[in-house]
Scaffold this motif. Structure first.
Motif, mmCIF file in Angstrom:
data_model
loop_
_atom_site.group_PDB
_atom_site.id
_atom_site.type_symbol
_atom_site.label_atom_id
_atom_site.label_comp_id
_atom_site.label_asym_id
_atom_site.label_seq_id
_atom_site.Cartn_x
_atom_site.Cartn_y
_atom_site.Cartn_z
ATOM 1 N N LYS A 191 53.672 6.213 49.391
ATOM 2 C CA LYS A 191 54.592 5.733 50.423
ATOM 3 C C LYS A 191 54.453 6.511 51.740
ATOM 4 C CE LYS A 191 57.437 2.498 48.756
ATOM 5 N NZ LYS A 191 57.773 1.270 49.493
ATOM 6 N N PHE A 217 59.255 4.131 40.227
ATOM 7 C CA PHE A 217 58.774 4.887 41.387
ATOM 8 C C PHE A 217 57.458 4.288 41.893
ATOM 9 C CE2 PHE A 217 56.156 8.311 43.186
ATOM 10 C CZ PHE A 217 57.010 8.794 44.159
ATOM 11 N N GLU A 218 57.348 4.168 43.241
ATOM 12 C CA GLU A 218 56.136 3.619 43.860
ATOM 13 C C GLU A 218 55.346 4.751 44.518
ATOM 14 O OE1 GLU A 218 56.697 0.189 46.334
ATOM 15 O OE2 GLU A 218 58.517 -0.409 45.244
ATOM 16 N N GLU A 221 58.129 12.753 48.223
ATOM 17 C CA GLU A 221 57.942 11.585 47.351
ATOM 18 C C GLU A 221 59.115 10.612 47.430
ATOM 19 O OE1 GLU A 221 55.439 13.205 43.546
ATOM 20 O OE2 GLU A 221 57.440 14.087 43.864
ATOM 21 N N PRO A 234 65.234 1.166 52.172
ATOM 22 C CA PRO A 234 64.558 2.358 51.649
ATOM 23 C C PRO A 234 65.395 3.627 51.812
ATOM 24 C CG PRO A 234 63.681 1.810 53.791
ATOM 25 C CD PRO A 234 64.614 0.687 53.453
ATOM 26 N N GLN A 253 61.323 5.274 49.287
ATOM 27 C CA GLN A 253 61.436 4.607 47.990
ATOM 28 C C GLN A 253 62.616 3.622 47.972
ATOM 29 O OE1 GLN A 253 59.559 4.749 45.207
ATOM 30 N NE2 GLN A 253 58.088 6.138 46.210
ATOM 31 N N ASP A 254 62.468 2.608 47.108
ATOM 32 C CA ASP A 254 63.581 1.703 46.838
ATOM 33 C C ASP A 254 64.711 2.548 46.233
ATOM 34 O OD1 ASP A 254 65.156 -0.078 44.848
ATOM 35 O OD2 ASP A 254 64.098 -1.520 46.121
ATOM 36 N N PHE A 300 64.830 3.155 42.323
ATOM 37 C CA PHE A 300 63.507 3.402 41.760
ATOM 38 C C PHE A 300 63.574 4.127 40.417
ATOM 39 C CE2 PHE A 300 64.430 7.417 43.702
ATOM 40 C CZ PHE A 300 63.751 8.373 42.959
ATOM 41 N N ARG A 303 58.296 4.807 55.551
ATOM 42 C CA ARG A 303 58.260 6.268 55.515
ATOM 43 C C ARG A 303 58.336 6.844 56.923
ATOM 44 N NH1 ARG A 303 56.350 10.406 52.268
ATOM 45 N NH2 ARG A 303 56.652 12.343 53.380
ATOM 46 N N TYR A 348 61.594 14.753 41.699
ATOM 47 C CA TYR A 348 60.674 14.373 42.774
ATOM 48 C C TYR A 348 60.896 15.269 43.984
ATOM 49 C CZ TYR A 348 59.749 10.047 40.209
ATOM 50 O OH TYR A 348 59.376 9.131 39.267
#
Length: 382
Positions: A8, A4-5, A71, A53, A75-76, A79, A14, A67
């Motif tokens: 974002k 997880f990044e 969040e 994404p 995200q990829d 993730f 986003r 999440y």
């Protein structure tokens, strides 16, 4: 943990994701609402953006991953991979994305709190109708309980196999020891029977020597009878020492051998003929063979001595056959003078009766044109 990044919220991915979600909400109507409410955790990615994404996640996925929606956007899509995720599963997933094809695979994923779960991942591309993939639909089926149950079964099976292997090895070792003991016992029995034969033969020889030194014919005859009985016992032990089954004797071989050894007592008397017929394949225990040999020796020598007083001639016939299943019949027949050849109260006759009882047999004596003695006794159990 997973891949997880953080942070974002202010990225271009986003911003585009939020605009995309709003457009889908406005245009999708009931379909979007159905996807949002379904119990199957689902994601939608935008394949036209760098990194493909996530642009949508339903509530079931939020609950599964831990999440929030805020969040997840941007995200990829993979993730949730972590240190325990199989590289081969990742390779298959990425290859399917690049090739724009469906893929179904099992994969280990990690929630926000770091707890792992096993999922069945279904990935499907969506194109714009002209061959260009614009999105990917990803749905997850939590199979952790099923996988854990299967893993428990695999562990149990492995443990059982290990136990069976260990027990098998233990039993093989025990069997090897038992086989060695059985072989050793058989060798000892052969040696014991061989030594018993030699001891009996020596004793018989000594009796024969002593008998020849006796001036009294009656005493000499008693020595000869004892000599014949010891020889019969020695022949049993000789057969036992040569037998594959150390405590079993083939009756036909034994009786034939004994009759052959007794033939010399009639060779000097042309008036007496001697014949024997045998049925093959009958076994008796050693404990039966020894008394049986003595009985046969007694009956034949008795017939030679008493059935044919000069100048009478005749025949002695010995037969061995199976009278009925599990029973053997020994017949000694002569066409001599009859009952006077086997006298009630004599030492030989009493000995025969006693030995027949010892082998759990039955005796039948008939004086009809000579004397016929029939002895029935049980065959050795198979």
């Amino acid at each position: 943990m997973n891949e997880f990044e953080e942070n974002k919220s202010d990225t271009p991915e986003r911003t585009v994701s939020e605009h995309h979600i709003e457009a889908v909400r406005q245009q999708g109507g009931m379909f979007v609402e159905a996807v949002r409410r379904t119990r199957m955790p689902m994601l939608v990615t935008d394949a036209t953006l760098p990194g493909n994404p996530i642009v949508f996640a339903n509530q079931s996925f939020v609950d599964l991953s831990g999440y929030s929606m805020d969040e997840l956007l941007g995200q990829d899509p993979h993730f949730m991979n972590g240190e325990g995720t199989d590289p081969e599963a990742i390779r298959r997933y990425e290859a399917a994305i690049l090739a724009g094809r469906d893929e179904t695979l099992e994969i280990l994923q990690y929630r926000k709190d770091g707890s792992p779960f096993r999922a069945m991942l279904f990935a499907s591309p969506v194109d714009d109708g002209q061959g260009t993939v614009t999105n990917h639909f990803l749905s997850y089926l939590d199979i952790t309980r099923r996988y854990d149950a299967e893993e428990d079964l695999r562990t149990l099976a492995s443990e059982l196999e290990a136990r069976v292997a260990a027990r098998t090895q233990e039993l093989e070792a025990i069997n090897a020891r038992l086989s060695a003991l059985v072989t050793e016992r058989a060798m000892l029995l052969v040696e014991v029977n061989h030594r018993a034969k030699n001891s009996l033969a020596i004793a018989a020889s000594l009796l024969a020597i002593q008998g020849r030194r006796q001036p009294d014919p009656t005493v000499r005859a008693l020595f000869e009878e004892a000599h014949d009985r010891l020889n019969a016992m020695a022949r049993v032990h000789d057969l036992l020492s040569k037998s594959e089954k150390a405590q079993r004797v083939d009756v036909s071989v034994y009786v034939a051998d004994l009759c052959e050894a007794l033939k010399p007592i009639t060779e000097n008397d042309d008036r007496i003929r001697f014949d024997a017929t045998m049925e093959d394949g009958m076994l008796v225990d050693a404990d039966t063979a020894v008394p049986l040999g003595i009985v046969l020796t007694e009956l034949i020598t008795n017939a030679v001595k008493y059935a044919f007083p000069a100048p009478r001639s005749g025949m002695i016939l010995v037969q061995v056959r199976r009278s009925q299943p599990g029973w053997i019949e020994l017949v000694v027949r002569d066409d001599g003078v009859g009952m006077s050849s086997l006298r009630e109260g004599s030492l030989g006759y009493g000995l025969v009766r006693s030995l027949v009882q010892q082998i759990r047999g039955e005796i039948d004596v008939r004086s009809d044109e000579g004397l016929t003695v029939t002895i029935s006794f049980p065959e050795a159990s198979q």
